[in-house]
Design an enzyme around this catalytic site. Structure first.
Site, PDB file in Angstrom:
ATOM      1  N   CYS A 116      -0.175  -8.866  15.466  1.00 25.97           N
ATOM      2  CA  CYS A 116      -0.048  -7.439  15.120  1.00 25.97           C
ATOM      3  C   CYS A 116      -0.908  -6.525  15.987  1.00 25.97           C
ATOM      4  O   CYS A 116      -0.747  -5.312  15.953  1.00 25.97           O
ATOM      5  CB  CYS A 116      -0.361  -7.227  13.646  1.00 25.97           C
ATOM      6  SG  CYS A 116       0.770  -8.126  12.578  1.00 25.97           S
ATOM      7  N   HIS A 259      -2.203   0.056  12.437  1.00 27.73           N
ATOM      8  CA  HIS A 259      -1.156  -0.945  12.202  1.00 27.73           C
ATOM      9  C   HIS A 259      -0.739  -0.882  10.734  1.00 27.73           C
ATOM     10  O   HIS A 259      -1.593  -0.950   9.836  1.00 27.73           O
ATOM     11  CB  HIS A 259      -1.697  -2.329  12.560  1.00 27.73           C
ATOM     12  CG  HIS A 259      -0.836  -3.439  12.060  1.00 27.73           C
ATOM     13  ND1 HIS A 259       0.516  -3.491  12.304  1.00 27.73           N
ATOM     14  CD2 HIS A 259      -1.123  -4.535  11.306  1.00 27.73           C
ATOM     15  CE1 HIS A 259       1.022  -4.577  11.727  1.00 27.73           C
ATOM     16  NE2 HIS A 259       0.044  -5.225  11.115  1.00 27.73           N
ATOM     17  N   ASN A 289       5.833  -3.872   7.478  1.00 27.27           N
ATOM     18  CA  ASN A 289       4.945  -4.380   8.527  1.00 27.27           C
ATOM     19  C   ASN A 289       5.795  -5.052   9.597  1.00 27.27           C
ATOM     20  O   ASN A 289       6.320  -6.141   9.375  1.00 27.27           O
ATOM     21  CB  ASN A 289       3.945  -5.363   7.902  1.00 27.27           C
ATOM     22  CG  ASN A 289       2.974  -5.946   8.915  1.00 27.27           C
ATOM     23  OD1 ASN A 289       3.209  -5.909  10.120  1.00 27.27           O
ATOM     24  ND2 ASN A 289       1.876  -6.509   8.416  1.00 27.27           N
TER      25      ASN A 289
HETATM   26  N1  ACO Z   1       4.837 -10.182  -6.309  1.00 27.61           N
HETATM   27  C1  ACO Z   1       4.136 -10.402  -7.448  1.00 27.61           C
HETATM   28  N2  ACO Z   1       2.940 -11.021  -7.463  1.00 27.61           N
HETATM   29  C2  ACO Z   1       2.428 -11.416  -6.264  1.00 27.61           C
HETATM   30  C3  ACO Z   1       3.100 -11.215  -5.050  1.00 27.61           C
HETATM   31  C4  ACO Z   1       4.358 -10.571  -5.099  1.00 27.61           C
HETATM   32  N3  ACO Z   1       5.096 -10.311  -3.994  1.00 27.61           N
HETATM   33  N4  ACO Z   1       2.329 -11.705  -4.054  1.00 27.61           N
HETATM   34  C5  ACO Z   1       1.230 -12.199  -4.607  1.00 27.61           C
HETATM   35  N5  ACO Z   1       1.282 -12.031  -5.950  1.00 27.61           N
HETATM   36  C6  ACO Z   1       0.289 -12.402  -6.960  1.00 27.61           C
HETATM   37  C7  ACO Z   1      -0.601 -13.530  -6.522  1.00 27.61           C
HETATM   38  O1  ACO Z   1       0.005 -14.762  -6.762  1.00 27.61           O
HETATM   39  C8  ACO Z   1      -1.823 -13.285  -7.357  1.00 27.61           C
HETATM   40  O2  ACO Z   1      -1.597 -13.790  -8.634  1.00 27.61           O
HETATM   41  P1  ACO Z   1      -2.810 -14.463  -9.472  1.00 27.61           P
HETATM   42  O3  ACO Z   1      -3.811 -13.363  -9.653  1.00 27.61           O
HETATM   43  O4  ACO Z   1      -2.129 -14.880 -10.729  1.00 27.61           O
HETATM   44  O5  ACO Z   1      -3.303 -15.577  -8.625  1.00 27.61           O
HETATM   45  C9  ACO Z   1      -1.907 -11.772  -7.460  1.00 27.61           C
HETATM   46  O6  ACO Z   1      -0.579 -11.288  -7.137  1.00 27.61           O
HETATM   47  C10 ACO Z   1      -2.882 -11.143  -6.504  1.00 27.61           C
HETATM   48  O7  ACO Z   1      -2.729 -11.771  -5.240  1.00 27.61           O
HETATM   49  P2  ACO Z   1      -3.506 -11.285  -3.954  1.00 27.61           P
HETATM   50  O8  ACO Z   1      -3.084 -12.122  -2.791  1.00 27.61           O
HETATM   51  O9  ACO Z   1      -4.944 -11.160  -4.272  1.00 27.61           O
HETATM   52  O10 ACO Z   1      -2.872  -9.818  -3.822  1.00 27.61           O
HETATM   53  P3  ACO Z   1      -3.323  -8.663  -2.897  1.00 27.61           P
HETATM   54  O11 ACO Z   1      -3.561  -7.460  -3.684  1.00 27.61           O
HETATM   55  O12 ACO Z   1      -4.388  -9.097  -1.926  1.00 27.61           O
HETATM   56  O13 ACO Z   1      -1.990  -8.387  -2.066  1.00 27.61           O
HETATM   57  C11 ACO Z   1      -1.159  -8.871   0.125  1.00 27.61           C
HETATM   58  C12 ACO Z   1      -1.430  -9.406  -1.260  1.00 27.61           C
HETATM   59  C13 ACO Z   1      -0.147  -7.747  -0.017  1.00 27.61           C
HETATM   60  C14 ACO Z   1      -0.616  -9.985   1.003  1.00 27.61           C
HETATM   61  C15 ACO Z   1      -2.476  -8.316   0.718  1.00 27.61           C
HETATM   62  O14 ACO Z   1      -3.502  -9.244   0.555  1.00 27.61           O
HETATM   63  C16 ACO Z   1      -2.396  -7.940   2.157  1.00 27.61           C
HETATM   64  O15 ACO Z   1      -1.713  -7.011   2.530  1.00 27.61           O
HETATM   65  N6  ACO Z   1      -3.179  -8.636   3.011  1.00 27.61           N
HETATM   66  C17 ACO Z   1      -3.393  -8.295   4.400  1.00 27.61           C
HETATM   67  C18 ACO Z   1      -2.175  -8.214   5.268  1.00 27.61           C
HETATM   68  C19 ACO Z   1      -2.619  -7.932   6.673  1.00 27.61           C
HETATM   69  O16 ACO Z   1      -3.335  -6.997   6.955  1.00 27.61           O
HETATM   70  N7  ACO Z   1      -2.245  -8.795   7.609  1.00 27.61           N
HETATM   71  C20 ACO Z   1      -2.746  -8.670   8.949  1.00 27.61           C
HETATM   72  C21 ACO Z   1      -1.797  -8.061   9.832  1.00 27.61           C
HETATM   73  S1  ACO Z   1      -0.279  -8.887   9.783  1.00 27.61           S
HETATM   74  C22 ACO Z   1      -0.322 -10.031  11.051  1.00 27.61           C
HETATM   75  O17 ACO Z   1      -1.188 -10.138  11.817  1.00 27.61           O
HETATM   76  C23 ACO Z   1       0.816 -10.897  11.161  1.00 27.61           C
END
Ligand code: ACO
Length: 338
Positions: A116, A259, A289
């Site tokens: 990214c 990004h 994204n």
């Molecule tokens: N729908 C419903 N529930 C979900 C989903 C979904 N799509 N995805 C995860 N959950 C659940 C998890 O299982 C977890 O459940 P639990 O509490 O029972 O274990 C809960 O939601 C919270 O999960 P987290 O992973 O802590 O959720 P978070 O708020 O962190 O959101 C996300 C997840 C959207 C992936 C976020 O962490 C994120 O955006 N991370 C960074 C992405 C990024 O910047 N990437 C880098 C650039 S991309 C690249 O380089 C390719």
């Protein structure tokens, strides 16, 4: 004859983007994943995203965006740099194919792999080609067909990633001109490479025809830890980029383009940098994204809408797999995206 500057800077002279026509809504995703429109909107800021149809590859997106950027610049290029996470095939690079299809002939063409952060790594690379005299005009394309590597059953990634391409043309010019690319702050942390990865398909673990674990060719991300890393590195690199540009600080930015990984990450990073909401560019709600393509698609759409205009002080930052990150600060030029 015009004076020759001491240093040849790369100056943004053209801009374009392309999103594939098929749109997937959050409700479409809830039909095959244990998720909800409400969860996706509140945790990521995404409502819809564009995805490639079966058989459409990264080069197809890249050619469209590249053509638009060349039209916008009103001229050709003697080098093509393609930033992508999803090359058409492991070998050779996809850029030569794109250059040929754009009718650019036998120009220098290669891929940059920085996930990214690819657009900012590509910008630094293109600026180096111009500064050294290796190229006079570089077509920098950032394109990803990210949905082709995402596990459709993984709700942690399938709801975020999307497909698209954006491109800029860079010409040789004066470092003091609007659009001149100055220092690009870049960094990486390979000790954390496992946080964002496609485990198989490379030399370490070959394709699933020979690998022990089928499915290892899908993209994986440790979302929560990546989130934490993303905010820290985008904030720190943005501060360095603002300083390198001679600004008082990141708060000088008229526009902040980060990004488009997750609306919450962007909000947190912009808040820490002291950039108010009205100066933050965002298209994540309807674009998602798009990996390397994220920044140039955002710039092309914002310039087309007029939310990014000539003379704006623009702060750009990205973060992604590698881990890798970058930032740069520049004065936005008078370019019309196609
Ligand atoms: N729908 C419903 N529930 C979900 C989903 C979904 N799509 N995805 C995860 N959950 C659940 C998890 O299982 C977890 O459940 P639990 O509490 O029972 O274990 C809960 O939601 C919270 O999960 P987290 O992973 O802590 O959720 P978070 O708020 O962190 O959101 C996300 C997840 C959207 C992936 C976020 O962490 C994120 O955006 N991370 C960074 C992405 C990024 O910047 N990437 C880098 C650039 S991309 C690249 O380089 C390719």
């Amino acid at each position: 004859m015009s004076a020759v500057p001491d240093r040849r800077a790369a100056v943004i002279a053209g801009l374009g983007c392309h999103l594939p026509p098929d749109v997937v809504t959050n409700d479409d995703l809830t039909r095959r994943l244990d998720t909800s429109d409400e969860w996706i909107r509140t945790r990521t800021g995404i409502a819809t995203r564009h995805v490639v149809a079966p058989g459409v590859a990264t080069s197809d997106l890249a050619v469209e965006a590249g053509r638009r950027a060349l039209d916008s610049a009103g001229g050709g290029a003697d080098a093509v740099v393609l930033a992508t996470t999803t090359p058409d095939r492991p070998c050779p690079a996809t850029a030569p194919d794109v250059a040929a299809r754009l009718g650019l002939g036998q120009v220098a063409a290669f891929d940059v792999s920085a996930v990214c952060s690819g657009f900012l790594y590509g910008l630094a690379t293109a600026a180096g080609l111009i500064a050294s005299g290796t190229a006079g005009r570089v077509l920098l394309i950032a394109a990803d067909a990210f949905t082709t590597i995402v596990d459709p059953a993984d709700r942690g990634t399938a709801v975020i990633f999307a497909d698209g391409a954006g491109a800029v043309v860079l010409r040789a010019g004066d470092p003091a001109e609007p659009g001149a690319v100055g220092r690009v702050v870049l960094g990486s942390d390979g000790a954390l490479s496992g946080l964002i990865e496609v485990p198989a398909g490379g030399s370490r673990q070959r394709s699933s025809r020979t690998a022990a674990a089928p499915g290892e060719e899908f993209f994986r991300m440790a979302g929560r830890e990546v989130y934490r890393q993303a905010v820290g590195h985008m904030v720190a690199s943005s501060r360095l980029a603002a300083e390198a540009a001679g600004w008082n600080g990141p708060g000088d930015a008229d526009r902040f383009a980060a990004h488009q990984a997750n609306a919450r990450i962007l909000g947190t990073a912009a808040g820490e940098l002291g950039i108010p909401p009205e100066r933050r560019l965002s298209n994540i709600e309807h674009v998602g994204n798009t990996g390397a393509a994220s920044l140039p698609v955002l710039l092309a759409q914002a310039a087309a809408e007029g939310t990014l205009a000539a003379g704006h002080l623009l702060l750009l930052t990205a973060f992604g797999g590698g881990l890798s990150w970058g930032a740069t600060a520049l004065v936005w030029p008078d370019v019309k995206p196609c």
